[in-house]
Design an enzyme around this catalytic site. Sequence first.
Site, PDB file in Angstrom:
ATOM      1  N   GLU A  45      53.916  56.733  45.858  1.00 51.45           N
ATOM      2  CA  GLU A  45      54.433  55.956  44.728  1.00 51.45           C
ATOM      3  C   GLU A  45      55.412  54.884  45.214  1.00 51.45           C
ATOM      4  OE1 GLU A  45      53.242  56.247  41.859  1.00 51.45           O
ATOM      5  OE2 GLU A  45      52.827  58.315  41.305  1.00 51.45           O
ATOM      6  N   ASP A  79      43.852  62.947  48.856  1.00 51.39           N
ATOM      7  CA  ASP A  79      44.891  63.698  48.159  1.00 51.39           C
ATOM      8  C   ASP A  79      44.317  64.780  47.252  1.00 51.39           C
ATOM      9  OD1 ASP A  79      43.762  61.986  46.262  1.00 51.39           O
ATOM     10  OD2 ASP A  79      45.412  60.586  46.382  1.00 51.39           O
ATOM     11  N   ASN A  93      50.772  50.641  39.334  1.00 53.57           N
ATOM     12  CA  ASN A  93      52.128  50.450  39.882  1.00 53.57           C
ATOM     13  C   ASN A  93      52.097  50.272  41.403  1.00 53.57           C
ATOM     14  OD1 ASN A  93      51.555  53.001  40.811  1.00 53.57           O
ATOM     15  ND2 ASN A  93      53.388  53.977  40.018  1.00 53.57           N
ATOM     16  N   HIS A 147      50.545  52.343  43.627  1.00 54.56           N
ATOM     17  CA  HIS A 147      50.426  53.535  44.478  1.00 54.56           C
ATOM     18  C   HIS A 147      49.066  53.595  45.149  1.00 54.56           C
ATOM     19  CE1 HIS A 147      48.803  55.866  40.809  1.00 54.56           C
ATOM     20  NE2 HIS A 147      47.877  56.032  41.722  1.00 54.56           N
TER      21      HIS A 147
HETATM   22  C1  F6R Z   1      43.121  59.624  43.706  1.00 59.79           C
HETATM   23  C2  F6R Z   1      43.964  58.584  44.337  1.00 59.79           C
HETATM   24  C3  F6R Z   1      44.715  57.648  43.463  1.00 59.79           C
HETATM   25  C4  F6R Z   1      43.753  56.749  42.642  1.00 59.79           C
HETATM   26  C5  F6R Z   1      44.553  55.831  41.727  1.00 59.79           C
HETATM   27  C6  F6R Z   1      43.660  54.987  40.840  1.00 59.79           C
HETATM   28  O1  F6R Z   1      42.445  60.385  44.665  1.00 59.79           O
HETATM   29  O2  F6R Z   1      44.098  58.544  45.546  1.00 59.79           O
HETATM   30  O3  F6R Z   1      45.560  56.838  44.231  1.00 59.79           O
HETATM   31  O4  F6R Z   1      42.974  55.979  43.509  1.00 59.79           O
HETATM   32  O5  F6R Z   1      45.404  56.602  40.922  1.00 59.79           O
HETATM   33  O6  F6R Z   1      43.002  55.799  39.915  1.00 59.79           O
HETATM   34  P1  F6R Z   1      41.877  55.189  38.975  1.00 59.79           P
HETATM   35  O7  F6R Z   1      40.757  54.779  39.873  1.00 59.79           O
HETATM   36  O8  F6R Z   1      41.493  56.337  38.069  1.00 59.79           O
HETATM   37  O9  F6R Z   1      42.480  54.030  38.261  1.00 59.79           O
END
Ligand code: F6R
Length: 241
Positions: free
Chosen positions: A143, A67, A136, A138
Amino acid sequence: MKIIITENEEKFDREGAVLFTRQALKKPDTTFALATGDTTRNIFALAAVMHNELKVDYSLCKTCNLDEYAGVAADDKRSCRYRINEVLLDKINIKKENTYVPDGLCSPPEKELEIFKKKIESFGGIDYLIMGIGSNGHIGFNEPGTPLDSSFRVAELSLETRKDKIKVFGSFDQTPKFGITMGIRDIMASREILLAAKGKSKAEVIRRIVHGDLSIDVPASAVRLHPSLTILADKEAASLL
Ligand code: F6R
């Protein structure tokens, strides 16, 4: 499903880096899909160290990110492109033309979706996907409420995710409202998935993936159906299992 629980964060990072490196050794032309974030940062940093020390060859590998934030330029320090370059891609011998991150500045961002899809097809699909998870549930920027058969899309970030990303963007107002992301179906199409989670804030969602029902309320619950899934969790993230 395989679950690896590590005693502490240091062992978590090392185990993640070993799994990543092992994949590159096993299949030198691996196509990796990569997530940025606190969870994966040190895994990639250590994999880069292993590349240096063990001369692990990435010259035939390809990568795409899961992403990118819409409206954020590749050379912005907060973009997924900047961060993955900084921590990993600039430090290993991968060819830059074999790495892809959606262009956050593409206008309209929807134009990027077909390019994203075609790029992954031209890379031969994803062999090994490594991702973190939101508290959450995701994955990528999918989401809660995202249909489990969703594909490449421009997704609205939830308030919870935007609050969490203040750590990256400095303030809530600066956090992007949208992301360009692989859908859940595209994530599931990877040949192998490594889901990494560390810290207490991920404990409930890890419990729901392992023991709960499949539900669009927890997008990550879909990965339970994947035939080749490894969950890497530190003791805190695994504390409710
Ligand atoms: C970012 C992504 C997100 C993160 C998620 C966890 O490229 O795909 O889904 O993996 O937000 O983020 P952290 O590791 O910072 O808790």
